[in-house]
Design an enzyme around this catalytic site. Sequence first.
Site: not given
Ligand code: PMP
Length: 428
Positions: A144, A239, A267
């Site tokens: 994701y 990511d 995060k």
């Molecule tokens: N990349 C990863 C690996 C994530 O876990 C998340 C959110 N859980 C995101 C991108 C997206 O981040 P956001 O919810 O702050 O838009």
Amino acid sequence: MNTSQSKSLFQEASRYIPGGVNSPVRAFKSVGGDPIFMDHAKGAYLYDADGNRYIDYIASWGPMIMGHAWAPVIEAVQKAAERSTSFGAPTEMEIELARLIVESIPNVERIRMVNSGTEATMSAIRLARGFTGKNKFIKFAGNYHGHGDSFLIKAGSGAVTLGHPSSPGVTPGTAQDTLLAEYNDLEGVKALVQANPNEIAAIILEPIPGNMGCILPEAGFIEGLRELCTQENILLIFDEVMTGFRMGFGGAQEALGIEADLVTYGKVIGAGLPVGAYGGREDIMEYVAPNGPVYQAGTLSGNPIAMTAGYTLLKYLKEHPEVYQDLESKCASIEEGLHPLLKAKGLPYQINRKGSMISLHFSDQAIRDFESAKSGDNDYFKKFFHGMLQNGVYLPPSAYESWFLNAALSDQDIEQSLEAAQKSLELL
Ligand code: PMP
């Protein structure tokens, strides 16, 4: 446990907010029941609107690595707020946070702040396309990367929880430039690269995925991707929105000993305020506006309160590497405590863990990719989740999410959580 106040808040919320929540997984759709509305939190504990206390294994989906309302961040935020909540002009605190990251992460020579992980990954892909002059990219099923259109192709996290791996509203034109590979399948990636010669700008992945539960890269997989990207002039994007500053200060790059060309963060970098970031080699990052042609901007990007919060947390983590050892040993205690309980129950199960991320799948297959992650028995997970909740332990409300530990958890909290697990397993 009385949750009547949460129930009535949920009803009220549903009158104004789609599904009553501002992010889908919070709605408890995959585990059933009504979501719990939180009132406040301190350290390792969440307190809901009815006054119930929960030991927290979400840590706001990762950021609250030191626990909730951690005093240094709260004090820094209060002081920053008095100087204004936003300027729309550069501030010194943006330099402080950027310098700390650039000086700590060897291959991040420039970093741009944004407001979420979604923005970070969207921007990184645009930059990779602009820099390489190629259109397609490869992502992995069950990874994701936020809700940018081009990522909502067999995405993990809430997208799989709701059973819509791809979303209406994403055009076929967008989808055709996203090539899909299976995690831990290097040969499959090589075949995709061969079938699309000189067309692939980037390979993006969660180096240690947490959005289909926690999954570990098998020996040679990430090394192979690195080699392939270098050979084929493809940018490798890690990511690290989940893993950055959580898998150790250097994130998954450091844990795996592999450097990507671009890295995205979120995060932990914002200590619970809305922050994301992307960074990498100077020559690539110089392609971003205003120096370069790839446009990316943000009214609130580099927000002074968010920067102050992130800087305060990251500076502490950098100076206290023992936090990571402590988190690791706490997570190991959870794993070691769960094994005998699950074995005694006699149901098939898998526990995957890396650092302070851990997940439990009720499956007899090793969980190594999206297909195996889907083999878990969600009915067992639902019962387990609700048992834990009833016993004062707040787990992610989906089998497709990693649990995140925070440093405020005490040995006693872990003991209590394991007792709750024993009681919850009786319900299965
Ligand atoms: N990349 C990863 C690996 C994530 O876990 C998340 C959110 N859980 C995101 C991108 C997206 O981040 P956001 O919810 O702050 O838009």
